[in-house]
Design an enzyme around this catalytic site. Structure first.
Site, short mmCIF file in Angstrom:
data_model
loop_
_atom_site.label_atom_id
_atom_site.label_comp_id
_atom_site.label_asym_id
_atom_site.label_seq_id
_atom_site.Cartn_x
_atom_site.Cartn_y
_atom_site.Cartn_z
N TYR A 188 11.41 -1.33 -7.90
CA TYR A 188 10.94 -0.90 -6.58
C TYR A 188 9.61 -1.59 -6.31
O TYR A 188 8.67 -1.47 -7.10
CB TYR A 188 10.76 0.63 -6.51
N LYS A 199 -2.04 2.45 -4.49
CA LYS A 199 -1.97 3.88 -4.78
C LYS A 199 -3.32 4.51 -5.21
O LYS A 199 -4.07 4.92 -4.35
CB LYS A 199 -0.86 4.15 -5.79
C1 LIG Z 1 4.30 2.65 -3.99
C2 LIG Z 1 4.66 1.32 -4.53
C3 LIG Z 1 4.69 0.17 -3.71
C4 LIG Z 1 4.44 0.24 -2.22
O1 LIG Z 1 3.16 0.68 -1.90
P1 LIG Z 1 2.90 1.32 -0.44
O2 LIG Z 1 1.43 1.57 -0.43
O3 LIG Z 1 3.73 2.55 -0.36
O4 LIG Z 1 3.32 0.29 0.56
C5 LIG Z 1 4.99 -1.04 -4.30
N1 LIG Z 1 5.26 -1.13 -5.61
C6 LIG Z 1 5.22 -0.07 -6.43
C7 LIG Z 1 5.50 -0.24 -7.90
C8 LIG Z 1 4.95 1.20 -5.92
O5 LIG Z 1 4.96 2.27 -6.72
#
Ligand SMILES: *Cc1c(COP(=O)(O)O)cnc(C)c1O
Length: 421
Positions: free
Chosen positions: A136, A264
């Protein structure tokens, strides 16, 4: 409330969302003063809990001084300081920090960096990427193309987005050979390999070991392609080390990715911001007398000073104290392992401040969530997993309460034919 189109939500059938009016420490607070322990830390981000006085003071001070200013042609101290500190903390010569507004965009920027890098090295055909099953990497269209095309929540868009290469993580001989084969066969196309080091997040909360990460690094070196570490979820001590790739330090050879994405927890859950950090070799591919060779990217709210000050304050806190993530891991392991005996549970796994219960035949997750909320705990199960990623500052009692709620809600929602083994 009907005007709000909610995330990952079937608007027709989903029950109304839980209304929250305030946050406090590791708690969400409802309209009537209810308190729920946030076992999600707002999607991994609120690493120091909510409303930390040091973060709040930094943002408040910055708000009065200069909430925002464009970053094109202008710079400011909060961004300079943050870039400097991130470059200091990141392994090797990951020294060149590009700011953006969300994790998905940081991933898009990494893709543009990799494509530009190979264009510079006379390999303009290298415009595609390799990622792993259950990956992801975000919700924007470029990032979506890196997600597992079958197993991810973006599967229904797979016809509309760029086809990338997806293989199994190289956990053994056969999968290592397959990774090598694809990288060799498509070496004219593959600009880089994206990996979520050690922990795959929203693609299924799966863990892999350091050896697997080393094999990926070695394969990238053999086939001379870039290694891009997406540590948007794992960064900032979620797995016990500042970055997941830092786990490779103790065992000798440190894995230094060519590009590192962070998001994050970067601003301690206060504000949206992400960064893409490049090694000097990648940066140098854009360093030229030709203005057209520059990295053409620049979000309007890039390096927002409020977000930078929150991130600097968060790094101050990490400098001042160290969280005992190992203790959180052992509590999660000790408590959640009882669920291994439940017939319908295929796996219980814990790593750092991450605890995951995976079901064979997922129970009604809405009911699970209702049960959790009744027990004063906020978690958001997804797919076949119920998991917790609490704030790193969580106290033992609260973590036990999360575990109690997980265990009880699993038992309460089990269908009759899934009793204890
Ligand atoms: C949450 C996440 C994303 C995307 O980040 P957003 O700030 O939600 O766009 C990309 N890669 C990983 C591994 C994530 O956990």
């Amino acid at each position: 409330m009907n005007q709000v189109w909610r995330p990952y939500c079937q608007m027709k059938t989903a029950p109304p969302p839980m209304k929250v009016v305030a946050t406090d420490g590791c708690h969400l607070i409802g309209e009537n003063g209810e308190r729920w322990i946030d076992g999600m830390a707002s999607w991994w981000s609120a690493c120091h809990g909510y409303n930390h006085p040091h973060v709040r003071a930094a943002v408040t001070e910055q708000l009065a001084r200069m909430p925002h200013v464009m970053f094109g042609g202008i710079t400011h101290e909060p961004a300079e300081r943050l870039a400097d500190r991130l470059a200091q903390s990141a392994p090797g010569d990951l020294n060149h920090v590009f700011f953006s507004d969300s994790g998905s965009v940081a991933v898009e920027v990494a893709m543009k960096m990799a494509i530009g890098h190979w264009r510079r090295h006379n390999r303009p055909g290298r415009t595609r990427f390799l990622a792993f099953h259950n990956a992801y990497h975000g919700d924007t269209t470029g990032a979506m193309s890196l997600c597992d095309p079958q197993r991810s929540m973006h599967a229904r868009y797979s016809d509309a987005i760029t086809k990338q290469f997806h293989v199994a993580l190289p956990r053994d001989e056969a999968t290592s050979r397959e990774l090598d084969r694809v990288l060799a066969e498509h070496s004219d196309l593959i600009a880089g390999v994206f990996v979520e080091p050690l922990v795959q997040g929203a693609g299924g909360m799966r863990f892999h070991d350091i050896e697997t990460l080393r094999r990926i690094r070695d394969a990238c070196q053999r086939h001379e392609t870039l290694l891009i570490a997406d540590e948007i979820a794992t960064g900032f001590y979620r797995t016990g080390e500042m970055f997941a790739v830092d786990h490779t330090t103790e065992a000798g050879q440190r894995v230094v990715p060519d590009i590192l994405c962070l998001g994050k927890a970067l601003t301690a859950g206060t504000m949206s911001m992400a960064v893409t950090i490049a090694r000097t070799d990648v940066f140098d591919s854009f360093y030229d007398d030709d203005p057209g060779a520059a990295l053409m990217h620049g979000p309007t709210f890039m390096a927002n000073p409020l977000a930078c000050s929150a991130a600097n304050a968060s790094l101050d806190l990490f400098d001042e104290m160290s969280y005992d993530v190992g203790r959180l891991e052992s509590i999660l392991k000790d408590r959640l392992c009882v669920l291994r005996d439940v017939d319908n549970v295929v796996d219980v796994r814990c790593f750092g401040a991450i605890g995951v219960i995976q079901f064979r035949d997922p129970p009604d997750m809405q009911r699970v969530q209702d049960e959790l909320v009744q027990r004063g705990v906020w978690l958001r199960p997804f797919g076949d997993c119920l998991y917790t990623t609490p704030s790193l500052c969580i106290d033992d009692d609260s973590l036990h309460q999360i575990c109690d709620a997980m265990i009880e809600s699993v038992h309460t929602t089990l269908p009759m034919n899934h009793q204890l083994r």
